[in-house]
Design a protein around this motif. Structure first.
Motif, PDB file in Angstrom:
ATOM      1  N   ASN A  44       0.831  -1.205   0.000  1.00 51.28           N
ATOM      2  CA  ASN A  44       0.000   0.000   0.000  1.00 51.28           C
ATOM      3  C   ASN A  44       0.866   1.255   0.000  1.00 51.28           C
ATOM      4  O   ASN A  44       0.540   2.243  -0.673  1.00 51.28           O
ATOM      5  N   THR A  45       1.974   1.226   0.707  1.00 51.32           N
ATOM      6  CA  THR A  45       2.886   2.372   0.731  1.00 51.32           C
ATOM      7  C   THR A  45       3.526   2.572  -0.635  1.00 51.32           C
ATOM      8  O   THR A  45       3.666   3.711  -1.098  1.00 51.32           O
ATOM      9  N   LEU A  46       3.888   1.479  -1.300  1.00 52.65           N
ATOM     10  CA  LEU A  46       4.452   1.609  -2.651  1.00 52.65           C
ATOM     11  C   LEU A  46       3.407   2.116  -3.648  1.00 52.65           C
ATOM     12  O   LEU A  46       3.743   2.870  -4.562  1.00 52.65           O
ATOM     13  N   GLY A  47       2.155   1.728  -3.466  1.00 49.66           N
ATOM     14  CA  GLY A  47       1.087   2.276  -4.306  1.00 49.66           C
ATOM     15  C   GLY A  47       0.966   3.779  -4.120  1.00 49.66           C
ATOM     16  O   GLY A  47       0.797   4.530  -5.088  1.00 49.66           O
ATOM     17  N   ALA A  48       1.085   4.218  -2.877  1.00 49.58           N
ATOM     18  CA  ALA A  48       1.062   5.662  -2.600  1.00 49.58           C
ATOM     19  C   ALA A  48       2.283   6.345  -3.206  1.00 49.58           C
ATOM     20  O   ALA A  48       2.192   7.485  -3.684  1.00 49.58           O
ATOM     21  N   ALA A  49       3.423   5.652  -3.198  1.00 48.14           N
ATOM     22  CA  ALA A  49       4.638   6.215  -3.796  1.00 48.14           C
ATOM     23  C   ALA A  49       4.464   6.391  -5.314  1.00 48.14           C
ATOM     24  O   ALA A  49       5.023   7.329  -5.889  1.00 48.14           O
ATOM     25  N   LEU A  50       3.695   5.514  -5.940  1.00 50.26           N
ATOM     26  CA  LEU A  50       3.378   5.706  -7.360  1.00 50.26           C
ATOM     27  C   LEU A  50       2.606   7.009  -7.560  1.00 50.26           C
ATOM     28  O   LEU A  50       2.893   7.769  -8.485  1.00 50.26           O
ATOM     29  N   ASN A  51       1.651   7.264  -6.665  1.00 53.22           N
ATOM     30  CA  ASN A  51       0.900   8.528  -6.735  1.00 53.22           C
ATOM     31  C   ASN A  51       1.836   9.717  -6.566  1.00 53.22           C
ATOM     32  O   ASN A  51       1.711  10.726  -7.266  1.00 53.22           O
ATOM     33  N   TRP A  52       2.749   9.611  -5.597  1.00 58.37           N
ATOM     34  CA  TRP A  52       3.732  10.671  -5.356  1.00 58.37           C
ATOM     35  C   TRP A  52       4.530  10.930  -6.631  1.00 58.37           C
ATOM     36  O   TRP A  52       4.721  12.073  -7.039  1.00 58.37           O
ATOM     37  N   GLN A  78      -3.505  21.832  -3.127  1.00 61.86           N
ATOM     38  CA  GLN A  78      -2.184  22.325  -2.755  1.00 61.86           C
ATOM     39  C   GLN A  78      -2.284  23.298  -1.580  1.00 61.86           C
ATOM     40  O   GLN A  78      -1.469  23.250  -0.654  1.00 61.86           O
ATOM     41  N   HIS A  79      -3.268  24.172  -1.623  1.00 63.82           N
ATOM     42  CA  HIS A  79      -3.462  25.119  -0.523  1.00 63.82           C
ATOM     43  C   HIS A  79      -3.760  24.375   0.776  1.00 63.82           C
ATOM     44  O   HIS A  79      -3.229  24.706   1.833  1.00 63.82           O
ATOM     45  N   TRP A  80      -4.627  23.370   0.691  1.00 63.80           N
ATOM     46  CA  TRP A  80      -4.958  22.568   1.865  1.00 63.80           C
ATOM     47  C   TRP A  80      -3.709  21.877   2.403  1.00 63.80           C
ATOM     48  O   TRP A  80      -3.465  21.878   3.610  1.00 63.80           O
ATOM     49  N   PHE A  81      -2.895  21.325   1.506  1.00 67.76           N
ATOM     50  CA  PHE A  81      -1.677  20.631   1.930  1.00 67.76           C
ATOM     51  C   PHE A  81      -0.698  21.603   2.582  1.00 67.76           C
ATOM     52  O   PHE A  81      -0.060  21.273   3.586  1.00 67.76           O
ATOM     53  N   SER A  88      -0.139  15.616   7.499  1.00 64.67           N
ATOM     54  CA  SER A  88      -1.405  15.117   6.961  1.00 64.67           C
ATOM     55  C   SER A  88      -1.214  13.786   6.236  1.00 64.67           C
ATOM     56  O   SER A  88      -2.175  13.041   6.040  1.00 64.67           O
ATOM     57  N   LEU A  89       0.018  13.450   5.873  1.00 58.23           N
ATOM     58  CA  LEU A  89       0.282  12.178   5.214  1.00 58.23           C
ATOM     59  C   LEU A  89       0.000  10.983   6.122  1.00 58.23           C
ATOM     60  O   LEU A  89      -0.168   9.865   5.645  1.00 58.23           O
ATOM     61  N   PHE A 103      -0.858  12.131  -4.116  1.00 55.36           N
ATOM     62  CA  PHE A 103      -0.562  12.768  -5.398  1.00 55.36           C
ATOM     63  C   PHE A 103      -0.090  14.206  -5.172  1.00 55.36           C
ATOM     64  O   PHE A 103       0.923  14.640  -5.717  1.00 55.36           O
ATOM     65  N   VAL A 104      -0.829  14.937  -4.344  1.00 55.62           N
ATOM     66  CA  VAL A 104      -0.491  16.339  -4.062  1.00 55.62           C
ATOM     67  C   VAL A 104       0.857  16.428  -3.349  1.00 55.62           C
ATOM     68  O   VAL A 104       1.621  17.369  -3.576  1.00 55.62           O
ATOM     69  N   ALA A 105       1.179  15.453  -2.525  1.00 51.10           N
ATOM     70  CA  ALA A 105       2.488  15.447  -1.859  1.00 51.10           C
ATOM     71  C   ALA A 105       3.608  15.402  -2.898  1.00 51.10           C
ATOM     72  O   ALA A 105       4.653  16.042  -2.724  1.00 51.10           O
TER      73      ALA A 105
END
Length: 138
Positions: A44-52, A78-81, A88-89, A103-105
């Motif tokens: 799941n973390t690697l899936g998130a890294a794909l989004n990154w 982006q403003h929220w982040f 928030s991650l 993705f926004v990260a």
């Protein structure tokens, strides 16, 4: 079983509409719960890294019609982040908002090491809670 868990978790961590909790509780009876936890967390973390990575490198195409996010929604995210920051991650596991958050990260060029650490903590805690709840309910 562990490979299927990894693929399910990887898909669930990406922008694809997957859910890996069902696979996790299905496999937990036949496998080692802690190994399943580790495999699910890593996948799941690697899936998130794909989004990154998509956010980090494909942002150059944000004005193209095929780009997955409208400019106004991307700028709002982006403003929220910026307001809530990298902490928030820890919420990257939350359905619906977690995948766009990762993705926004990438768009915001969050350090990959810090991204992986915070994302893995949140996702790992979620999988641990799912396993503990399941094992205590059966």
């Amino acid at each position: 079983m562990y490979f299927l868990m990894f693929i399910s978790a990887l898909g669930a961590g990406s922008l694809l509409p997957f859910y890996s909790e069902v696979a996790l509780v299905t496999f937990v009876d036949d496998g080692n719960p802690m190994l399943l936890w580790l495999v699910a967390t890593v996948g799941n973390t690697l899936g998130a890294a794909l989004n990154w990575g998509i956010g980090r490198y494909l942002i150059h195409f944000e004005n193209r019609s095929w780009f997955p996010f409208k400019p106004e929604k991307l700028h709002r995210a982006q403003h929220w982040f910026q307001r809530y920051g990298v902490w928030s991650l820890l919420l990257a596991w939350v359905p619906v908002v977690g995948d766009p958050l990762t993705f926004v990260a990438g768009v915001m060029r969050v350090n990959l090491g810090l991204f992986l650490l915070l994302t893995a903590i949140g996702k790992g805690l979620r999988y641990l809670i799912v396993i503990v709840l399941y094992l205590n309910l059966i």
